[in-house]
Design a protein around this motif. Structure first.
Motif, PDB file in Angstrom:
ATOM      1  N   UNK A   1     -27.515 -17.601   4.258  1.00  0.00           N
ATOM      2  CA  UNK A   1     -28.045 -18.952   4.440  1.00  0.00           C
ATOM      3  C   UNK A   1     -27.231 -19.804   5.393  1.00  0.00           C
ATOM      4  N   UNK A   2     -25.954 -19.537   5.488  1.00  0.00           N
ATOM      5  CA  UNK A   2     -25.098 -20.303   6.388  1.00  0.00           C
ATOM      6  C   UNK A   2     -25.118 -19.807   7.821  1.00  0.00           C
ATOM      7  N   UNK A   3     -25.785 -18.684   8.038  1.00  0.00           N
ATOM      8  CA  UNK A   3     -25.848 -18.134   9.397  1.00  0.00           C
ATOM      9  C   UNK A   3     -26.716 -19.035  10.273  1.00  0.00           C
ATOM     10  N   UNK A   4     -26.299 -19.203  11.475  1.00  0.00           N
ATOM     11  CA  UNK A   4     -27.053 -20.013  12.428  1.00  0.00           C
ATOM     12  C   UNK A   4     -27.893 -19.075  13.290  1.00  0.00           C
ATOM     13  N   UNK A   5     -29.021 -18.665  12.732  1.00  0.00           N
ATOM     14  CA  UNK A   5     -29.889 -17.725  13.440  1.00  0.00           C
ATOM     15  C   UNK A   5     -31.337 -18.077  13.142  1.00  0.00           C
ATOM     16  N   UNK A   6     -32.190 -17.890  14.114  1.00  0.00           N
ATOM     17  CA  UNK A   6     -33.602 -18.222  13.963  1.00  0.00           C
ATOM     18  C   UNK A   6     -34.241 -17.449  12.802  1.00  0.00           C
ATOM     19  N   UNK A   7     -33.852 -16.194  12.615  1.00  0.00           N
ATOM     20  CA  UNK A   7     -34.424 -15.386  11.529  1.00  0.00           C
ATOM     21  C   UNK A   7     -34.091 -15.984  10.163  1.00  0.00           C
ATOM     22  N   UNK A   8     -32.897 -16.554  10.026  1.00  0.00           N
ATOM     23  CA  UNK A   8     -32.500 -17.173   8.763  1.00  0.00           C
ATOM     24  C   UNK A   8     -33.331 -18.419   8.513  1.00  0.00           C
ATOM     25  N   UNK A   9     -33.534 -19.221   9.554  1.00  0.00           N
ATOM     26  CA  UNK A   9     -34.349 -20.435   9.412  1.00  0.00           C
ATOM     27  C   UNK A   9     -35.783 -20.074   9.032  1.00  0.00           C
ATOM     28  N   UNK A  10     -36.333 -19.026   9.634  1.00  0.00           N
ATOM     29  CA  UNK A  10     -37.696 -18.594   9.303  1.00  0.00           C
ATOM     30  C   UNK A  10     -37.781 -18.110   7.852  1.00  0.00           C
ATOM     31  N   UNK A  11     -36.816 -17.310   7.441  1.00  0.00           N
ATOM     32  CA  UNK A  11     -36.801 -16.824   6.062  1.00  0.00           C
ATOM     33  C   UNK A  11     -36.629 -17.982   5.085  1.00  0.00           C
ATOM     34  N   UNK A  12     -35.762 -18.928   5.417  1.00  0.00           N
ATOM     35  CA  UNK A  12     -35.533 -20.080   4.549  1.00  0.00           C
ATOM     36  C   UNK A  12     -36.823 -20.872   4.372  1.00  0.00           C
ATOM     37  N   UNK A  13     -37.535 -21.097   5.463  1.00  0.00           N
ATOM     38  CA  UNK A  13     -38.802 -21.821   5.379  1.00  0.00           C
ATOM     39  C   UNK A  13     -39.844 -21.035   4.582  1.00  0.00           C
ATOM     40  N   UNK A  14     -39.892 -19.718   4.790  1.00  0.00           N
ATOM     41  CA  UNK A  14     -40.878 -18.891   4.101  1.00  0.00           C
ATOM     42  C   UNK A  14     -40.612 -18.803   2.601  1.00  0.00           C
ATOM     43  N   UNK A  15     -39.353 -18.816   2.217  1.00  0.00           N
ATOM     44  CA  UNK A  15     -38.992 -18.647   0.805  1.00  0.00           C
ATOM     45  C   UNK A  15     -38.733 -19.954   0.075  1.00  0.00           C
ATOM     46  N   UNK A  16     -38.860 -21.074   0.757  1.00  0.00           N
ATOM     47  CA  UNK A  16     -38.547 -22.375   0.153  1.00  0.00           C
ATOM     48  C   UNK A  16     -39.375 -22.639  -1.107  1.00  0.00           C
TER      49      UNK A  16
END
Length: 88
Positions: free
Chosen positions: A49-64
């Motif tokens: 979650x602390x990684x600064x990567x587009x894939x993490x942001x996409x996963x975070x939004x999808x799993x919110x």
């Protein structure tokens, strides 16, 4: 090959090291196994979650939607949702 940690200097260190090397997952009480697994998952989640990567942001939004109640958690941008794990 002998393990370099067995009979480590210092009685307490040696006893702790020997215990850790001999311990097996099934030997631990259920409550300890539960907390160990929970801690591991938490650490991995914070790391990812602390990684600064587009894939993490996409996963975070999808799993919110699967996140627990947190007072408007979904209303905040993905970057601010992860601050809980990245704060020092």
């Amino acid at each position: 090959m002998a393990n370099a940690f067995i009979n480590a200097p210092g009685e307490i260190t040696a006893r702790l090291t020997d215990y850790l090397l001999a311990a097996r997952w099934d030997d631990l009480p259920q409550a300890v196994r539960h907390e160990a697994l929970r801690s591991f998952v938490n650490i991995m989640g914070c790391t990812i979650g602390g990684a600064r990567h587009e894939a993490v942001a996409l996963a975070d939004d999808a799993l919110a939607g699967f996140a627990g109640a947190g007072g408007g958690h979904r209303d905040r941008p993905a970057a601010t949702r992860r601050t809980r794990c990245t704060r020092a």
